[in-house]
Design an enzyme around this catalytic site. Structure first.
Site, PDB file in Angstrom:
ATOM      1  CD  GLN A  47      -1.201  -0.965   5.590  1.00 52.48           C
ATOM      2  OE1 GLN A  47      -1.118   0.205   5.238  1.00 52.48           O
ATOM      3  NE2 GLN A  47      -0.171  -1.794   5.587  1.00 52.48           N
ATOM      4  N   GLY A 101       6.658  -1.951  -3.253  1.00 57.00           N
ATOM      5  CA  GLY A 101       5.925  -0.680  -3.252  1.00 57.00           C
ATOM      6  C   GLY A 101       6.521   0.275  -4.255  1.00 57.00           C
ATOM      7  NE  ARG A 102       8.771   4.594  -0.609  1.00 50.95           N
ATOM      8  CZ  ARG A 102       7.932   5.602  -0.453  1.00 50.95           C
ATOM      9  NH1 ARG A 102       7.705   6.445  -1.416  1.00 50.95           N
ATOM     10  NH2 ARG A 102       7.285   5.771   0.685  1.00 50.95           N
ATOM     11  CE  LYS A 128       5.085  -2.950   4.482  1.00 50.65           C
ATOM     12  NZ  LYS A 128       5.119  -1.555   4.091  1.00 50.65           N
ATOM     13  CB  CYS A 145       2.796   4.292   8.853  1.00 50.03           C
ATOM     14  SG  CYS A 145       2.735   5.988   8.242  1.00 50.03           S
ATOM     15  N   PRO A 192       0.849  -1.198   0.000  1.00 49.33           N
ATOM     16  CG  PRO A 192      -0.430  -1.412   1.925  1.00 49.33           C
ATOM     17  CD  PRO A 192       0.821  -1.885   1.294  1.00 49.33           C
ATOM     18  CG  ASN A 227       8.129  -3.721   2.235  1.00 44.75           C
ATOM     19  OD1 ASN A 227       8.065  -2.856   3.102  1.00 44.75           O
ATOM     20  ND2 ASN A 227       7.877  -3.465   0.979  1.00 44.75           N
ATOM     21  N   GLY A 228      11.107  -3.751   1.232  1.00 44.07           N
ATOM     22  CA  GLY A 228      12.112  -2.690   1.358  1.00 44.07           C
ATOM     23  C   GLY A 228      13.123  -2.720   0.227  1.00 44.07           C
TER      24      GLY A 228
END
Length: 313
Positions: free
Chosen positions: A68, A222-223, A139, A99, A14, A198-199
């Site tokens: 989410q 994501g990005r 997450k 976040c 997200p 992730n990352g």
């Protein structure tokens, strides 16, 4: 609705302002296994704000689909879950504990929950107990200021989470610190529930490296998918190089979805995506200047076809 963890799962992360319904439906069509709504505050859900209700909508292709949520108060979270229980077509609830944005952290939500594992567990248990959805996932980051991911992962597992996604930075690492894939691997080894990495997962090769290094059950991108949604096509089809005509098709499909969802305003909104898509193409800056004035869907469609399919020819 069943997630198959026997082979790596490819999940779209997200991202506020980017992973709206049109973008999610495109990555879903071209290879993502799971899509998740943009982060939604539990408070906003409880008050049924109009904007929030629109954010919950899913595309016909989105199956499975998760929503989410973020929240710091288990009572409010419980009420938010009860609202989601009334909505068909949602397969899971993902709790955002990653976040790093100050206004979210200030409320005790997002990555702030990593500082208080009792509260973290309580909120997971609340969702698990009250939700009528198939899945409950979490997450997280590696920790708030220092790495504490093994304890965090175990706490999530003990509270009943079905799987966890780990972003390989602490909250204080923001989005700039190097991603610590070894720490993700340690957490993966410490729990029995599936773990998603992730990352900074930006391309096909990096995905293979991360899966190997962490031994995780999948990746969340994501990005790395912004401006390159075809990364899911590459992963799904085990193709390191992607044909230009497939890229062009994906870009056009994204445009059509934007216009379907937002109407004529979708043309204006799509400009920022075209700026990213055209990066590195010959003639990109002239193309950007031209599209910045276009409001007509038909005209924009012609320009997109001409620019990207010509490159594919």
């Amino acid at each position: 609705m069943h997630l198959d963890f026997s082979k790596p799962l490819y999940i779209l992360a997200p991202l506020a302002g980017y992973t709206d319904l049109p973008f999610r439906s495109v990555v879903k069509k071209f290879g993502a296994d799971l899509t998740i709504s943009e982060m939604i505050s539990s408070n906003a859900l409880v008050y049924e704000s109009k904007k929030t209700m629109k954010m919950l909508q899913k595309a016909p292709l989105e199956d499975p689909y998760f929503v989410q949520i973020a929240g710091a108060d288990s009572n409010v979270v419980m009420k938010a879950v009860e609202k989601l229980n009334q909505i068909e077509g949602i397969d899971g609830i993902d709790l955002n504990c990653g976040c790093p944005v100050p206004k979210v952290v200030k409320q005790g939500a997002g990555s702030a929950l990593l500082k208080d594992l009792d509260r973290f567990q309580k909120i997971i248990e609340t969702i698990k107990e009250h939700s009528n959805k198939h899945y409950m996932s979490v997450k997280v980051r590696l920790g708030f200021e220092k790495i504490d991911i093994v304890n965090i992962a175990k706490a999530a597992q003990n509270a009943g989470a079905d799987f966890i996604t780990i972003h390989g930075r602490t909250r204080s690492g923001g989005f700039k610190a190097p991603v610590n894939y070894d720490a993700i691997a340690e957490a993966k080894a410490a729990v029995t529930i599936p773990v998603i990495a992730n990352g900074d997962i930006t391309d096909y090769q990096k995905t293979q490296f991360v899966l190997e290094t962490t031994q995780c059950d999948g990746v969340m991108i994501g990005r790395g998918a912004i401006g390159r949604p075809w990364i899911f096509y590459q992963l799904k089809n085990a193709q390191e190089n992607i044909p230009e005509d497939i890229k062009a098709k994906i870009i056009l499909e994204h445009f059509e979805q934007m216009v379907n969802f937002y109407g004529e305003y979708g043309v204006v909104l799509f400009r920022k995506h075209l700026h990213t898509y055209s990066k590195g193409y010959p003639g990109a800056s002239e193309f950007r200047q031209i599209i910045n004035d276009i409001k007509s869907a038909q005209k924009m469609r012609e320009l997109i076809s001409e620019f990207f399919f010509k490159k594919a020819a």
